[in-house]
Scaffold this active site. Structure first.
Site, PDB file in Angstrom:
ATOM      1  N   SER A  85       0.802  -1.225   0.000  1.00 40.63           N
ATOM      2  CA  SER A  85       0.000   0.000   0.000  1.00 40.63           C
ATOM      3  C   SER A  85       0.836   1.277   0.000  1.00 40.63           C
ATOM      4  CB  SER A  85      -0.933   0.008   1.221  1.00 40.63           C
ATOM      5  OG  SER A  85      -0.181   0.018   2.413  1.00 40.63           O
ATOM      6  N   LYS A 101      -6.304   3.796   8.834  1.00 43.08           N
ATOM      7  CA  LYS A 101      -5.369   4.751   8.237  1.00 43.08           C
ATOM      8  C   LYS A 101      -5.922   6.175   8.285  1.00 43.08           C
ATOM      9  CE  LYS A 101      -3.359   1.281   5.140  1.00 43.08           C
ATOM     10  NZ  LYS A 101      -3.192   0.816   3.749  1.00 43.08           N
TER      11      LYS A 101
END
Length: 816
Positions: free
Chosen positions: A703, A746
């Site tokens: 990611s 996140k």
């Protein structure tokens, strides 16, 4: 007419077990054609047999007196119905035996005992009178047979059978064998043997009626075989009974001696009481049939094993474990939905998704009795309340709460137990916890399921497959118990920080519910409602001693903690309370109001602050977002270049996947030099260094791909990246941006760091549903599909000349 009864002692009963006497052949006695008929009940007289008879009724007594005055000859015929007190001509068998009275003895009560001898078979032709007793005209009958070797063999076989029979029964004298062997006439042999057999009247009458001697021999041989078999069977049964009786007597004698010895030693009947106590406990436990059978067998073993044997304590421990398990003990579920909602709201703020799932479970229980227990798995970073939530669920539905920590468990026997062949063996944690809970339907909290290990002692995760499968756990087999236990009524809840280490087969059995972490607003409410009051109480303070302002709680959450949960927030609040408690003990009585300034005064300098703006002022520094088991984190990625020749250095304790993402990012930048305004041959005379600070922490995953590419593009174009902007996404060689996981974690990490804009893959737009509404309003989300879109959003328009010296782009070393 009175009934005569056979007796040798003056009793009214027939003594058939006594031998019937025999004299010489009375065939020379003349029997007249007309005879007085004496009815017999329960006895048949044969020729030559001498039998005692008891006469007690008037008609029969007169008949005997008249015979004694004459020739003493009379007819002896058996009644068809032994209960008939006054038999008539039709009540007697047609064939009988002529007899003579040998002796007579009178008794004081008027009864008479006579001794009669059978003379020959006779048959009634015509009755002459009925009163005062029966008289009839009779015909004499003669035996018919033809001498032959077959007949002699048949007679010899029957004599042998009778000799065997006499040796087996105690009521016949051994002399009878000699008498029978000395008689040559086969008819007389059959009459003698029949007279001494204890067989039915019908069978004796049938033999009396048979005039063919061969037929009589065959019938009598069959009867003798049957009687011998019955005697043998009776003797066998008697032997077994006697043997068992002797065994029981011996055991009784030994037990009496044991009791006497125990009494002398001062032990008393302790062991007997122990056995009886266990037996009662087994009955009260209401075990299933299989478990009850095993318990009874072990109890019998315990009774036979000496107390000083080591096996005695092992069997006793096993039985105590069995009887103490809650085989049939259940608690009643509280299915009040409103009550459950109230309890959950009291104990936890927010967590609406989990609360709704618990209320759904209660609703199903209310509609359908005894459904299979669900297997819930709470996944989230430490400190978000996974374990305490399980305790609240148990309180809401009225079940007992059991917590088992699986962290570091490496032995399969911890779950399934040890086999009883090992010394010191015990049941597994599941069975032990059920025994502690005292019910077969508690709420089981299997904590830290992702921390299970594996070594040579087995795989505990595989052992949990049966425990957590509703289709299998109703017959859960613990190695120690060795009998199945029903776990289908148990409600299992597991917790994990992340699911990656959990085997797929085990993960498939659970319903995963994620707890991503808390926003500042949620931490504020949790602190006010739960954490602060708890710490005030635990540190011995009162509400009159201390009070927290909202800004103080926010300051603790922002500047003194850096976490997704609230554990450290509670710890810092406890530190503040302890300092106030010290002041109270030193005599300070005024109430302390905790403000943000007071927090800094009591706890010192702030531990955490946002460094995003400072980090991203220079080109080549990009802010990424990462997921960790402890929640989301921001990730700085720094790039620099120096003189060299096509070298790429990647540092920061990166995993293989992240290194591959860095290679893919560089390849994309080199393929897009024209669009980015970078010299095509820029890589010919320089080396690139890509670094992710906090090198002591392992990092991996795809990611960070777009963050690495953006960092390189910023470095090579000289265009800084917008401050307060972070990004996450996977990159392909063609510049496509692929979706990632952990969006909520996140985003919350970015908000804690002060970031206001986040770049996300287009296919992650659906994940915004999990983001709190107030966070969505405060932050900007830019969804991208290609790397070109990322650079358009991330890079500032102002540019530093591309041909600047490498020294203009120093490598930054700032801790994350």
């Amino acid at each position: 007419m009175a009934e005569p009864k056979v007796s040798a002692s003056g009793d009214e009963e027939l003594q058939e077990h006594r031998p019937v006497g025999f004299e010489d052949d009375p065939s020379g006695v003349v029997v007249p054609e007309e005879l007085s008929i004496l009815p017999l009940r329960g006895v048949v007289i044969f020729p030559s047999a001498i039998v005692p008879l008891l006469i007690s009724r008037g008609a029969s007594l007169k008949l005997v007196d008249d015979c004694r005055k004459g020739d003493n000859i009379l007819g002896l015929f058996t009644q068809k119905n032994p209960d008939d007190e006054n038999p008539n001509a039709q009540g007697l068998f047609a064939r009988g035996c002529a007899g003579r009275i040998l002796k007579m003895l009178k008794y004081p009560d008027g009864s008479v005992r006579i001794l009669v001898q059978g003379l020959k078979r006779i048959e009634i032709r015509e009755y002459l009178q009925a009163e005062p007793y029966l008289r009839a005209r009779v015909a004499h009958l003669q035996d018919t047979y033809t001498p032959s070797k077959d007949l002699d063999a048949l007679q010899a076989h029957m004599v042998s059978q009778f000799a065997k029979f006499v040796s087996m029964v105690p009521y016949l004298p051994d002399e009878l064998q000699g008498v029978v062997m000395n008689i040559k006439d086969p008819g007389r042999v059959t009459d003698l043997i029949t007279s001494n057999l204890n067989i039915s009247v019908d069978e004796k009458q049938d033999l009396l009626n048979s005039m063919e001697v061969r037929t009589r021999l065959e019938k009598l041989s069959t009867i003798l075989s049957r009687e011998i078999e019955l005697v043998e069977l009776g003797n066998k049964i008697q032997t077994q009974v006697q043997s068992e009786l002797n065994k029981n007597q011996k055991e009784f004698y030994l037990r009496q001696q044991m009791r006497a010895i125990q009494k002398e030693l001062g032990e008393g009947d302790t062991r007997s009481n122990e056995i009886e106590d266990l037996r009662k406990k087994i009955e009260d436990a209401k075990m299933p049939e299989e478990a009850r059978k095993a318990a009874d067998n072990e109890l019998e073993r315990l009774r036979l094993i000496p107390p000083e044997s080591a096996e005695h304590s092992m069997v006793r421990t096993y039985l105590e474990c069995l009887v103490n398990l809650p085989w049939s003990i259940s608690t009643e579920d509280n299915l009040d939905i409103l009550h459950a909602r109230q309890v959950l709201d009291e104990d936890h703020y927010d967590l609406e998704k989990i609360k709704d799932r618990i209320l759904e479970y209660l609703a199903v229980r209310k509609l359908k009795k005894d459904p299979k227990g669900p297997i819930l798995c709470f996944v989230g970073p430490p400190g978000v309340g996974k374990t305490s939530l399980g305790r609240s669920i148990a309180r809401a539905i009225g079940r007992r709460f059991v917590r088992i920590s699986l962290g570091g468990v490496r032995d399969e026997a911890e779950i399934r137990g040890h086999r009883r062949t090992y010394i010191g063996s015990l049941p597994g944690r599941i069975i032990q916890s059920l025994r502690t809970a005292g019910s077969n339907n508690p709420l089981f909290m299997l904590d830290e399921i992702d921390k299970l290990g594996t070594d040579f002692r087995g795989d505990p995760a595989s052992a949990l497959l049966e425990v957590l499968d509703p289709e299998q756990n109703f017959t859960f087999a613990d190695h120690y118990l060795d009998v199945p236990f029903d776990l289908s009524k148990v409600m299992f809840i597991t917790t994990a920080n992340y699911l990656e280490p959990v085997p797929p087969a085990l993960r498939d059995r659970m319903e995963v519910i994620e707890l991503a972490g808390y926003t500042e607003e949620e931490k504020l409410e949790i602190g006010k409602r739960h954490l602060i009051p708890k710490q005030i109480k635990e540190n011995g303070l009162l509400d009159t001693n201390i009070a927290f302002e909202d800004e103080a709680i926010l300051s603790l959450a922002r500047s003194y903690t850096h976490e997704a949960g609230v554990r450290n927030l509670e710890r810092e609040a406890g530190s503040v309370c302890r300092k106030v408690a010290r002041g109270v003990t030193e005599g300070k009585t005024e109430k302390v109001i905790i403000t943000a300034a007071k927090v800094r005064e009591l706890l010192g300098a702030e531990k955490y602050f946002s460094e995003v703006a400072e980090r991203t002022q220079e080109p080549g520094v990009a802010t990424g977002l990462a997921w960790t088991p402890n929640g989301g984190e921001i990730l700085f990625i720094e790039a620099t270049k120096m003189a060299g020749k096509k070298g790429l250095t990647i540092t920061g304790h990166l995993g293989d996947v992240m290194k591959e993402s860095a290679q893919a990012a560089l390849s994309y930048i080199r393929s897009r030099t024209d669009r980015l305004g970078i010299a095509p041959d820029f890589f010919e005379n320089c080396d690139l260094h890509l670094h992710v600070p906090a090198g002591g922490i392992p990092k991996d995953g795809p990611s960070a791909g777009i963050t690495m590419a953006t960092s390189l593009a910023s470095l090579l174009t000289g265009r800084p990246i917008h401050s307060n902007l972070a990004m996450t996404g996977e990159i392909t060689l063609r510049g496509k941006v692929m979706p990632i996981g952990g969006v909520k974690e996140k985003v919350l990490a970015a908000r804690r760091a002060g970031i206001t804009t986040i770049i996300l893959p287009k296919r992650n737009e659906k994940d915004l549903e999990d983001i709190p509404a107030n966070v969505q309003k405060e932050m900007k989300f830019r969804f991208v599909e290609t790397m070109d879109d990322v650079l358009d959003v991330a890079l500032e328009p102002a540019a530093i000349p591309v041909d600047a010296k490498p020294a203009s782009f120093p490598q930054l070393t700032v801790s994350s």
